[in-house]
Scaffold this active site. Structure first.
Site, PDB file in Angstrom:
ATOM      1  N   GLY A 173     -22.396  14.496   3.376  1.00 38.71           N
ATOM      2  CA  GLY A 173     -22.045  13.544   4.416  1.00 38.71           C
ATOM      3  C   GLY A 173     -22.530  14.016   5.779  1.00 38.71           C
ATOM      4  O   GLY A 173     -23.093  15.112   5.923  1.00 38.71           O
ATOM      5  N   TYR A 200      -5.218   2.996   8.073  1.00 39.76           N
ATOM      6  CA  TYR A 200      -6.150   4.110   8.092  1.00 39.76           C
ATOM      7  C   TYR A 200      -5.560   5.287   8.868  1.00 39.76           C
ATOM      8  O   TYR A 200      -5.548   6.421   8.393  1.00 39.76           O
ATOM      9  CB  TYR A 200      -7.491   3.683   8.700  1.00 39.76           C
TER      10      TYR A 200
END
Length: 167
Positions: A15, A131
């Site tokens: 990532g 989130y």
């Protein structure tokens, strides 16, 4: 006398954040794991593999970050909790077991965004989105383990950026 290299495990190594750490720690003994190397949600296997390798430092660069989907889809919110809370707790546990330093990244979404002058390290979090709540729960998993000897760094950030690359 030559300095001994630390063994560093970087989860989420392909990532944006993880790949930068892999590059930054190239002089160390780096284990770079991404989804091709290990299923981080297979907690039993993950713990077994980490205990076999016994890294000195574990960087958790894995995270659910589809903020909008997490707000509107219950299954996506479940995934967010698995990656942002449950994985973190499991990594904290294994870090204690092998006496490793655990480095975890948290979002400024743990705050409600109402403070005009910006947040400080000791400000009380108040997540208002799913989130942010999932990230806050991960942070709490770490803090619960302080008294058990967890050595850790929590890094709160609002943005990640880095070099662009083609895969």
């Amino acid at each position: 006398m030559k300095k001994s290299k630390k063994k560093i495990l970087i989860l989420g190594a392909r990532g944006n954040l993880g790949s930068q750490f892999v590059s930054d720690f190239a002089e160390e003994n780096v284990l770079a794991w991404d989804k091709e190397e290990i299923d981080v949600l297979d907690f039993v296997n993950l713990k077994t593999k980490i205990k076999e390798e016994k890294p000195d430092i574990i960087f958790n660069c894995v995270a659910y970050n589809a903020v909008d989907l997490c707000e509107s889809d219950k299954e996506e919110y479940r995934k967010a909790l698995l990656l942002n809370r449950d994985l973190v707790g499991n990594l904290a546990d294994v870090s204690i077991e092998i006496d490793a330093i655990f480095v975890h990244f948290v979002s400024d979404y743990v705050f409600d965004g109402q403070k005009k002058e910006g947040y400080k390290e000791d400000d009380k979090p108040l997540a208002i989105l799913n989130y942010g709540y999932s990230k806050l729960k991960g942070e709490e998993e770490i803090l619960k383990r302080r008294s058990k000897g967890l050595k850790y760094f929590l890094v709160r950030t609002s943005k990640l950026f880095g070099l662009m690359w083609e895969s």
